[in-house]
Motif scaffolding. Structure first.
Motif, PDB file in Angstrom:
ATOM      1  N   GLY A   9       1.111  -1.314  -0.070  1.00 38.02           N
ATOM      2  CA  GLY A   9      -0.334   0.212   0.034  1.00 38.02           C
ATOM      3  C   GLY A   9       1.055   1.370   0.231  1.00 38.02           C
ATOM      4  O   GLY A   9       2.049   1.101  -0.102  1.00 38.02           O
ATOM      5  N   GLY A  10       0.335   2.254  -0.148  1.00 37.50           N
ATOM      6  CA  GLY A  10       0.907   3.772   0.297  1.00 37.50           C
ATOM      7  C   GLY A  10       2.232   3.995   0.941  1.00 37.50           C
ATOM      8  O   GLY A  10       2.753   3.940   0.552  1.00 37.50           O
ATOM      9  N   THR A  11       1.861   3.549   2.039  1.00 36.34           N
ATOM     10  CA  THR A  11       2.831   3.866   3.023  1.00 36.34           C
ATOM     11  C   THR A  11       3.770   2.694   3.220  1.00 36.34           C
ATOM     12  O   THR A  11       5.361   3.792   3.039  1.00 36.34           O
ATOM     13  N   SER A  12       3.529   1.959   3.011  1.00 41.27           N
ATOM     14  CA  SER A  12       4.477   1.038   2.515  1.00 41.27           C
ATOM     15  C   SER A  12       6.211   0.847   0.868  1.00 41.27           C
ATOM     16  O   SER A  12       6.389   0.504   0.878  1.00 41.27           O
ATOM     17  N   GLY A 185      -1.792  -6.790  10.414  1.00 42.17           N
ATOM     18  CA  GLY A 185      -2.971  -7.078  10.153  1.00 42.17           C
ATOM     19  C   GLY A 185      -4.243  -6.433  10.651  1.00 42.17           C
ATOM     20  O   GLY A 185      -4.170  -5.181  10.778  1.00 42.17           O
ATOM     21  N   VAL A 186      -5.688  -7.307  10.964  1.00 42.19           N
ATOM     22  CA  VAL A 186      -6.620  -6.755  11.125  1.00 42.19           C
ATOM     23  C   VAL A 186      -7.064  -6.849  12.785  1.00 42.19           C
ATOM     24  O   VAL A 186      -7.077  -7.861  13.363  1.00 42.19           O
ATOM     25  N   TYR A 187      -7.604  -5.701  12.900  1.00 40.57           N
ATOM     26  CA  TYR A 187      -7.425  -5.546  14.592  1.00 40.57           C
ATOM     27  C   TYR A 187      -9.060  -5.555  15.182  1.00 40.57           C
ATOM     28  O   TYR A 187     -10.464  -5.363  13.524  1.00 40.57           O
ATOM     29  N   THR A 188      -9.940  -5.167  16.357  1.00 40.53           N
ATOM     30  CA  THR A 188     -11.104  -5.606  16.102  1.00 40.53           C
ATOM     31  C   THR A 188     -11.388  -3.994  16.362  1.00 40.53           C
ATOM     32  O   THR A 188     -12.684  -4.192  16.267  1.00 40.53           O
ATOM     33  N   THR A 189     -10.424  -3.242  16.373  1.00 41.62           N
ATOM     34  CA  THR A 189     -11.149  -2.255  15.805  1.00 41.62           C
ATOM     35  C   THR A 189     -10.340  -1.127  15.178  1.00 41.62           C
ATOM     36  O   THR A 189      -9.073  -1.673  15.217  1.00 41.62           O
ATOM     37  N   ASP A 190     -10.306  -0.256  14.854  1.00 41.41           N
ATOM     38  CA  ASP A 190      -9.161   0.764  13.563  1.00 41.41           C
ATOM     39  C   ASP A 190      -8.121   0.635  15.351  1.00 41.41           C
ATOM     40  O   ASP A 190      -8.392   1.818  15.681  1.00 41.41           O
ATOM     41  N   ALA A 216     -14.179  -0.404   7.121  1.00 36.31           N
ATOM     42  CA  ALA A 216     -12.397  -0.361   7.962  1.00 36.31           C
ATOM     43  C   ALA A 216     -11.955  -0.229   6.853  1.00 36.31           C
ATOM     44  O   ALA A 216     -11.790  -1.567   5.965  1.00 36.31           O
ATOM     45  N   LYS A 217     -11.129   0.403   5.957  1.00 38.08           N
ATOM     46  CA  LYS A 217     -10.626   0.840   5.181  1.00 38.08           C
ATOM     47  C   LYS A 217      -9.331  -0.422   4.609  1.00 38.08           C
ATOM     48  O   LYS A 217      -8.689   0.264   4.253  1.00 38.08           O
ATOM     49  N   VAL A 218      -9.112  -1.393   5.987  1.00 37.08           N
ATOM     50  CA  VAL A 218      -7.564  -2.068   5.682  1.00 37.08           C
ATOM     51  C   VAL A 218      -8.184  -2.735   4.104  1.00 37.08           C
ATOM     52  O   VAL A 218      -6.800  -3.309   4.078  1.00 37.08           O
ATOM     53  N   LEU A 219      -8.975  -3.507   3.862  1.00 36.95           N
ATOM     54  CA  LEU A 219      -8.867  -3.629   3.119  1.00 36.95           C
ATOM     55  C   LEU A 219     -10.221  -3.125   1.548  1.00 36.95           C
ATOM     56  O   LEU A 219     -11.347  -2.886   2.858  1.00 36.95           O
TER      57      LEU A 219
HETATM   58  P1  ADP Z   1      -2.991   0.787   2.345  1.00 40.27           P
HETATM   59  O1  ADP Z   1      -2.355   2.094   2.104  1.00 40.27           O
HETATM   60  O2  ADP Z   1      -1.403   0.217   2.656  1.00 40.27           O
HETATM   61  O3  ADP Z   1      -3.773   0.644   1.484  1.00 40.27           O
HETATM   62  P2  ADP Z   1      -4.818   1.662   4.600  1.00 40.27           P
HETATM   63  O4  ADP Z   1      -4.844   3.261   5.151  1.00 40.27           O
HETATM   64  O5  ADP Z   1      -5.674   2.185   3.561  1.00 40.27           O
HETATM   65  O6  ADP Z   1      -3.398   1.385   3.790  1.00 40.27           O
HETATM   66  O7  ADP Z   1      -5.661   0.903   5.484  1.00 40.27           O
HETATM   67  C1  ADP Z   1      -5.015   0.256   6.510  1.00 40.27           C
HETATM   68  C2  ADP Z   1      -5.308   1.186   7.473  1.00 40.27           C
HETATM   69  O8  ADP Z   1      -6.386   0.660   7.906  1.00 40.27           O
HETATM   70  C3  ADP Z   1      -4.924   0.999   8.943  1.00 40.27           C
HETATM   71  O9  ADP Z   1      -3.846   2.615   8.895  1.00 40.27           O
HETATM   72  C4  ADP Z   1      -5.824   1.695   9.845  1.00 40.27           C
HETATM   73  O10 ADP Z   1      -5.484   3.301  10.399  1.00 40.27           O
HETATM   74  C5  ADP Z   1      -7.096   0.630   9.339  1.00 40.27           C
HETATM   75  N1  ADP Z   1      -7.497   0.255   9.766  1.00 40.27           N
HETATM   76  C6  ADP Z   1      -9.285   0.727   9.626  1.00 40.27           C
HETATM   77  N2  ADP Z   1      -9.615  -0.452  10.420  1.00 40.27           N
HETATM   78  C7  ADP Z   1      -9.046  -1.412  10.756  1.00 40.27           C
HETATM   79  C8  ADP Z   1      -9.047  -2.743  11.327  1.00 40.27           C
HETATM   80  N3  ADP Z   1      -9.830  -3.181  11.527  1.00 40.27           N
HETATM   81  N4  ADP Z   1      -7.656  -2.974  11.266  1.00 40.27           N
HETATM   82  C9  ADP Z   1      -6.593  -2.591  10.753  1.00 40.27           C
HETATM   83  N5  ADP Z   1      -6.806  -1.626  10.627  1.00 40.27           N
HETATM   84  C10 ADP Z   1      -7.844  -0.626  10.387  1.00 40.27           C
END
Ligand code: ADP
Ligand code: ASP
Ligand code: MG
Length: 413
Positions: A9-12, A185-190, A216-219
């Motif tokens: 992803g972008g930060t990586s 990883g995926v967390y119980t919340t952000d 939850a924008k992680v995916l």
């Molecule tokens: P990338 O640029 O790698 O695609 P994103 O910013 O799109 O990353 O997604 C990662 C972000 O998702 C994390 O930094 C976190 O703040 C957010 N996020 C929201 N909900 C969750 C969750 N349940 N578990 C993990 N991350 C979460």
């Protein structure tokens, strides 16, 4: 050889140092014997900047606002961020003696629908890439983009590189799709909102789908949909540390299951109410038809009690779609004979998700009690089989997430 998709992803890939670190992870998998397809996002912040340029370019001279713009040109501009990082990643890999080349969406090709800005992948032709794998050449793919039926560059909606990666993993029949990001990883919340959030070792596709679609924008939601449909083994991992991540998998593969497994939030929601619409057959269709035609993503819908043959209709949608919704409804106004349109754009949506809700009652009640204990008023409620969502004042969003996280026993000790 087995194939692997690795998405960064972008930060990586925010700078060359990070790209090198990511490339190191790729090299490790290559040394383990995989043919690797690396999918990259644009450098952090780049897509936002490109979107801003488009909006400014489309603004009428002398105006303060934004004008309407040609979505095909929007795509031409915003897809460019990924072109830069795919080329840089290929160069860095070559420098590490990992033979690699970059692929743009149109070169593979990744064929999409013609919905510019929000296209869906229809087909990925993998023959050309497979031939290059056979020659020992690993692939670096620009995420987020494809080619539409009009032969023009298309993009998959914000966060769409996740979907590029999963779709590619399905098409290549890859052993796994690893999503490297800025959390481990995926967390119980952000974890940025609740620092006592817990990393989940595994999460069911269905739960991840609900969490993603509820904010939850992680995916990206669509990536989870595809992973579920094509049974892609999907892993979310840190691109900075070597830690076990989260596996998104079938429900049957999960041993321990909480009733609620996560809390999601959507900050920028708006609540729109149409006052005084006639309470008769066809009215909901007359309201939501034009909204759908205008591409407004309507989420919650509530119809109030009728009085004197009239009622109020409330729905929620993202704040940046309110102007569109207003225009669509004003266009339909004569048919509806409705009065005022009331917009509250200071709301947020908070959702609890868990497949355990299918067999346990009382989740909604526990949620309402936890919010009440914090003095948070609920404006709209919706439920489905495995989730309960509420609309609340935006200023209480963080507090609500933290209170619910605690109430459902998700907090780490
Ligand atoms: P990338 O640029 O790698 O695609 P994103 O910013 O799109 O990353 O997604 C990662 C972000 O998702 C994390 O930094 C976190 O703040 C957010 N996020 C929201 N909900 C969750 C969750 N349940 N578990 C993990 N991350 C979460
Ligand atoms: N760069 C795109 C975005 O910021 C796609 C992605 O990162 O997944 O939305
Ligand atoms: Mg993302």
């Amino acid at each position: 050889m087995p194939r692997l998709v690795m998405k960064f992803g972008g930060t990586s890939v925010a700078d060359l140092g990070r790209i090198r670190a990511a490339a190191g992870k790729v090299r490790r998998e290559v040394e383990r014997g995989y043919d690797v397809a690396v999918v990259v996002s644009a450098m952090a912040g780049q897509t936002n900047q490109l979107v801003e340029h488009v909006r400014e370019a489309a603004a009428p001279p002398g105006s303060n606002g934004y004008g309407l713009y040609d979505a095909r040109e929007y795509d031409a501009v915003v897809a460019s961020g990924e072109q830069v990082t795919s080329g840089l990643m290929a160069l860095v890999l070559q420098e590490m003696e990992v033979p690699a080349r970059s692929w743009q969406g149109w070169q593979i090709p990744i064929r999409t629908t013609g919905a510019h800005g929000a296209a869906r992948i229809e087909e990925i032709e993998t023959e050309a890439m497979a031939r290059k794998f056979d020659e020992g050449l690993h692939a670096v793919v620009s995420g987020f983009q494809g080619i539409g039926p009009d032969g023009r560059v298309s993009t998959l909606g914000r966060g769409g590189s996740d979907t590029s990666a999963v779709a590619l993993a399905a098409a290549l029949e890859a052993e796994r799709c690893d999503i490297y990001t800025d959390v481990d990883g995926v967390y119980t919340t952000d974890p940025r909102i609740e620092r006592r959030a817990r990393k989940l070792e595994r999460i069911a596709y269905e739960e991840m789908l609900e969490l993603a679609s509820m904010g939850a924008k992680v995916l990206q939601t669509r990536s989870v949909e595809l992973a579920m449909r094509y049974k892609v083994r999907l892993q979310v991992l840190s691109s900075f540390e070597d830690l076990p991540g989260t596996l998104v998998c079938d429900e049957e593969e999960i041993v321990e299951q909480n009733v609620v497994s996560g809390v999601a939030y959507q900050r920028d929601e708006a609540k729109v109410t149409l006052l005084n619409v006639p309470d008769r057959p066809g009215v909901a269709a007359a309201i939501f038809g034009p909204l759908a035609d205008a591409g407004v993503n309507v989420d919650m819908i509530v119809q109030n009690i009728s009085a004197d043959g009239m009622t109020d209709m409330t729905f929620s949608c993202p704040t940046d779609e309110v102007a569109n919704a207003r225009a669509a409804l004003e266009g339909a106004q004569t048919d509806l004979r409705h009065g005022e349109l009331v917009v509250d754009d200071e709301v947020a949506k908070v959702t609890v998700v868990g497949i355990g809700m299918r067999s346990h009652s009382g989740v909604a009640q526990k949620m309402f009690a936890a919010l009440a204990a914090e003095g948070i008023n609920i404006k709209v409620i919706t439920t489905s089989e495995i989730k309960v969502s509420v609309l609340i004042d935006r200023k209480y969003m963080e507090l609500a997430v933290q209170a619910l996280h605690k109430a459902f026993g998700l907090t780490t000790a």
